[in-house]
Enzyme design. Sequence first.
Site, PDB file in Angstrom:
ATOM      1  N   HIS A 133       5.549  -2.618   0.054  1.00 50.42           N
ATOM      2  CA  HIS A 133       5.201  -3.235  -1.227  1.00 50.42           C
ATOM      3  C   HIS A 133       4.902  -4.725  -1.172  1.00 50.42           C
ATOM      4  CE1 HIS A 133       5.934   0.061  -4.094  1.00 50.42           C
ATOM      5  NE2 HIS A 133       6.933   0.436  -3.318  1.00 50.42           N
ATOM      6  N   SER A 193       3.533   2.730   4.225  1.00 50.38           N
ATOM      7  CA  SER A 193       4.803   2.733   4.949  1.00 50.38           C
ATOM      8  C   SER A 193       5.065   4.069   5.638  1.00 50.38           C
ATOM      9  CB  SER A 193       5.953   2.393   3.991  1.00 50.38           C
ATOM     10  OG  SER A 193       6.095   3.401   2.996  1.00 50.38           O
TER      11      SER A 193
HETATM   12 FE    FE Z   1       7.952   2.278  -3.539  1.00 49.98          FE
END
Ligand code: FE
Length: 286
Positions: A133, A193
């Site tokens: 993020h 990710s």
């Molecule tokens: Fe998240």
Amino acid sequence: MAKPLSPQPPPGAAADWTVPQNWAAYTPEDHATWDILFARQMRQLPGRVTDEFLAGVTTLGMDQPGIPDFARLSQRLIRATGWQVVAVPGLVPDAVFFEHLAHRRFVAGRFIRRRDQLDYLAEPDVFHDVFGHVPLLADPVYADYLQAYGQGGLRARGLGVLAHLARLYWYTVEFGLVKSAQGLRLFGAGIVSSHGESAFALDSPSPNRLGFDLARVMRTPYRIDDYQQVYFVINSFADLLEKTQNTDFAPLYAQLAGAADIAIDAILPDDAVLTRGTQAYAHGGA
Ligand code: FE
Ligand code: PHE
């Protein structure tokens, strides 16, 4: 009927649910786990992720070994866009989450996954939250979008209509794709990710890839347990911000309250289809 009160923060957490990151408490093994995940994604992402993401990694000094110290990371982030990263013990109530976003504070888990969980874990850890993020928060337009989302969350919560707004977060902040002159690029944190999904989201013939449409996205359920069956593609962060920040969602929520959900794998006549997926993966194939 009275609304239930928000649950209290757990012992050791502040009233806003934040906790100290306790950076000094990470073990060499914890830092090494971050380094493995980081190196693997930094090999995978060039040519796949949006340019702003890689620029953010550099601007924020995230290309240094080890789990980032949130205090040092925040110093750089404040300089870039006025955002900060704060630690929380786990999932926090919606109101707490939105309140932080609305004040340009990104809440991140501080624990890191075990070595046998490199590919998947159910709860977001520091690698997902920070690697996934934070780099884009160095981009001024994306930074404004996430703050606007927090403000919109507070408002939607007051109206009692959070479920539709949550889908916007899912299909942009977590699993969004963006057009570029060189083709589709990743930007959602849940994709960038994830080693598996950062290949799947662009390369697999299985999922549908559709042009972003606000009302359409809010009518589409999502999967929390496997790769997505549909990805939505924005034109740019500026376009996403323009289509959300200055739109009054209240009439949209009212309209959606009476509308049925769209099946997760459906393609509608009005959809801008970039890929008509085979859905073979979702049905047990490759
Ligand atoms: Fe998240
Ligand atoms: N404009 C939205 C509203 O009226 C708020 C919002 C902005 C929501 C950006 C999501 C993203 O509620």
